[in-house]
Design a protein around this motif. Structure first.
Motif, PDB file in Angstrom:
ATOM      1  N   GLU A  42      -9.364   4.058   7.033  1.00 15.45           N
ATOM      2  CA  GLU A  42      -8.033   4.291   6.466  1.00 15.45           C
ATOM      3  C   GLU A  42      -8.141   5.056   5.155  1.00 15.45           C
ATOM      4  O   GLU A  42      -7.342   5.955   4.872  1.00 15.45           O
ATOM      5  N   ILE A  58      -2.533   8.871   9.526  1.00 19.46           N
ATOM      6  CA  ILE A  58      -2.121   8.099   8.355  1.00 19.46           C
ATOM      7  C   ILE A  58      -3.261   8.060   7.344  1.00 19.46           C
ATOM      8  O   ILE A  58      -4.390   7.692   7.678  1.00 19.46           O
ATOM      9  N   LYS A 101      -4.299   6.353   3.804  1.00 14.54           N
ATOM     10  CA  LYS A 101      -3.950   5.360   2.789  1.00 14.54           C
ATOM     11  C   LYS A 101      -4.344   5.882   1.422  1.00 14.54           C
ATOM     12  O   LYS A 101      -5.493   6.244   1.190  1.00 14.54           O
ATOM     13  N   GLU A 149       0.908   5.095   1.488  1.00 13.20           N
ATOM     14  CA  GLU A 149       0.259   5.888   2.521  1.00 13.20           C
ATOM     15  C   GLU A 149       1.100   7.111   2.854  1.00 13.20           C
ATOM     16  O   GLU A 149       2.299   7.161   2.573  1.00 13.20           O
ATOM     17  N   ARG A 203       0.837  -1.203   0.000  1.00 14.44           N
ATOM     18  CA  ARG A 203       0.000   0.000   0.000  1.00 14.44           C
ATOM     19  C   ARG A 203       0.868   1.248   0.000  1.00 14.44           C
ATOM     20  O   ARG A 203       2.000   1.236   0.487  1.00 14.44           O
TER      21      ARG A 203
END
Length: 223
Positions: free
Chosen positions: A180, A69, A71, A61, A59
């Protein structure tokens, strides 16, 4: 063929297994195993190679000013990492790249990849198509993160799901994945969704959501 997953790669579209195999044999490629949770690259690191996910998942991020955070996207086989900026002046990774699970990466030196493209116009055409598609994706993500409220982000997300025009959609992510994706905490997301239900905008039954007030939802992300 050693890497059959490349048959589905945008970068190698239109090439046969034999052609892909022969092209790779002309490079000094290598395969790197990455354990789950490992940092593959940090934002700002210089990019020296084209890296393609052969197995597993990684991923991209980044952190906002508050340290949260966010994503950007999951990268699954046979997608490439930061390929759109590979040949930029002083090319560097724009985000942190982390492995979601045990993964394998095919690594091709960018000079080798450039040589491959200059020798086969199909590869060059594929790369240009990839860059254009990535630019459109990033434009959409920037617009999405310009929404100031969690409600605005959730309303816009619902509007992009299949079935939105009929007023009934199925959420394709878990609550953790959604939080996220939005760059927020799970409790904050749950609270925002609950308020939207209370306001009569939506009705939630597990992953099924009825869009009750379409105009009201639209106003949330058109402010």
């Amino acid at each position: 063929m050693r890497f059959p997953v490349l048959n589905d790669s945008t970068l190698f579209r239109g090439l046969s297994e034999v052609e892909i195999e022969n092209l790779l044999e002309g490079t000094s490629y290598r395969v790197r195993f990455i354990p789950a949770g490992s940092v593959i690259a940090l934002a700002g690191e210089e990019i020296h190679s084209l890296m393609i996910v052969l197995s597993g998942s990684v991923r991209g991020e980044m952190s906002d000013l508050a340290g949260r955070i966010i994503k950007i996207e999951d990268i699954d086989p046979p997608q490439a990492l930061a390929a759109a900026v590979l040949f930029g002046a002083g090319a560097r990774y724009p985000v942190n790249v982390i492995s979601n699970s045990d993964s394998e990466l095919l690594i091709i030196n960018k000079d080798d990849y450039l040589t491959l493209m200059t020798g086969d116009r199909r590869l060059l055409s594929n790369y240009l198509t990839f860059i254009c598609n990535k630019a459109q994706f990033l434009s959409g993500r920037l617009r999405f993160h310009s929404f100031h409220s969690i409600k605005g982000k959730f309303a816009h997300y619902l509007s992009t799901l299949p079935g939105a025009v009929t007023g009934r959609v199925i959420i394709d992510r878990t609550q953790q994945q959604l939080s996220e994706y939005f760059g927020v905490t799970r409790p904050s997301l749950a609270r925002a969704v609950g308020e939207m239900e209370h306001d009569g905008l939506i009705a939630v039954n597990r992953r099924e959501v009825r869009l009750i007030d379409m105009k009201g939802l639209s106003r949330l992300y058109h402010v």
